[in-house]
Design a protein around this motif. Structure first.
Motif, mmCIF file in Angstrom:
data_model
loop_
_atom_site.group_PDB
_atom_site.id
_atom_site.type_symbol
_atom_site.label_atom_id
_atom_site.label_comp_id
_atom_site.label_asym_id
_atom_site.label_seq_id
_atom_site.Cartn_x
_atom_site.Cartn_y
_atom_site.Cartn_z
ATOM 1 N N UNK A 120 38.706 51.474 37.422
ATOM 2 C CA UNK A 120 38.896 50.557 36.569
ATOM 3 C C UNK A 120 38.764 49.042 38.298
ATOM 4 N N UNK A 121 38.847 49.805 38.849
ATOM 5 C CA UNK A 121 39.228 49.317 40.599
ATOM 6 C C UNK A 121 40.236 48.222 40.547
ATOM 7 N N UNK A 122 41.603 48.439 39.490
ATOM 8 C CA UNK A 122 42.820 47.746 39.646
ATOM 9 C C UNK A 122 43.779 48.120 39.982
ATOM 10 N N UNK A 123 43.987 49.316 41.195
ATOM 11 C CA UNK A 123 44.935 50.108 41.318
ATOM 12 C C UNK A 123 46.101 49.536 41.501
ATOM 13 N N UNK A 124 47.064 49.707 40.632
ATOM 14 C CA UNK A 124 48.843 49.135 40.607
ATOM 15 C C UNK A 124 48.578 48.246 39.776
ATOM 16 N N UNK A 125 47.276 48.018 39.285
ATOM 17 C CA UNK A 125 48.140 47.435 37.791
ATOM 18 C C UNK A 125 48.545 48.769 36.537
ATOM 19 N N UNK A 126 49.357 47.526 36.239
ATOM 20 C CA UNK A 126 50.099 47.868 34.865
ATOM 21 C C UNK A 126 49.260 47.849 32.988
ATOM 22 N N UNK A 127 48.971 48.826 33.145
ATOM 23 C CA UNK A 127 48.008 48.765 31.777
ATOM 24 C C UNK A 127 49.434 48.963 31.091
ATOM 25 N N UNK A 128 48.525 48.010 29.626
ATOM 26 C CA UNK A 128 50.052 47.743 28.775
ATOM 27 C C UNK A 128 48.535 49.039 27.474
ATOM 28 N N UNK A 129 49.970 48.721 25.926
ATOM 29 C CA UNK A 129 49.761 49.239 24.914
ATOM 30 C C UNK A 129 49.787 48.114 24.033
ATOM 31 N N UNK A 130 49.157 48.181 22.865
ATOM 32 C CA UNK A 130 50.260 47.556 21.577
ATOM 33 C C UNK A 130 48.514 46.273 21.672
ATOM 34 N N UNK A 131 48.342 45.879 22.198
ATOM 35 C CA UNK A 131 46.442 44.541 22.560
ATOM 36 C C UNK A 131 45.896 45.797 21.330
ATOM 37 N N UNK A 132 45.701 45.823 20.885
ATOM 38 C CA UNK A 132 44.091 46.298 19.975
ATOM 39 C C UNK A 132 44.783 47.888 19.182
#
Length: 143
Positions: A59-71
């Motif tokens: 996604x071009x966001x290295x190191x980003x914390x991808x979450x869960x539960x918002x969808x």
């Protein structure tokens, strides 16, 4: 081509092999598996499983914390018994029950579970949304 469409849903997962085992145990069949990604063919679209860290990089966001539960991902069924059976199969495959299937305020029947990576699924029977024989949904008055 209609702009109102989703052709691929990709879920970021912590352990690709574990996630693949969950969906297969839930009764899904792998359509294609490549190094680092697994695809399941859906009705008119596909679901992909991709490592969470690799997805952030892609996604071009290295190191980003991808979450869960918002969808919430959802499957609708024609009967309450089908909802109950799919819910039981998901739990047997390793899902965590969030809300067991039950009658809901809007007149239907639904329950929620989380897959081993925390992605939330709703299983529902909506008496106001009849399904086609193949299980596809066209909203009433949607044309």
């Amino acid at each position: 081509m209609t702009p109102q469409r989703v052709t691929l849903i990709t879920l970021g997962v912590d352990d690709l092999a574990r996630s693949r085992r969950f969906y297969e145990a839930w009764g899904w069949r792998v359509a294609r598996a490549l190094e680092g990604v697994v695809f399941f063919q859906l009705l008119g679209s596909a679901l992909g499983l991709f490592g969470r860290e690799a997805l952030a990089v892609d996604q071009g966001r290295p190191g980003a914390e991808l979450g869960t539960g918002a969808i919430t991902l959802a499957q609708n069924f024609a009967t309450r018994a089908e909802v109950d059976a799919a819910f039981a199969a998901a739990l047997a495959a390793g899902a965590k029950a969030l809300k067991p299937p039950q009658e809901v305020f809007w007149g239907g029947y639904s329950g929620y579970f989380a897959c081993p990576d925390g992605h939330v699924w709703e299983l529902a029977m909506n008496p106001f949304w009849p399904l086609a024989e193949d299980g596809s949904l066209t909203l009433p008055d949607a044309g």
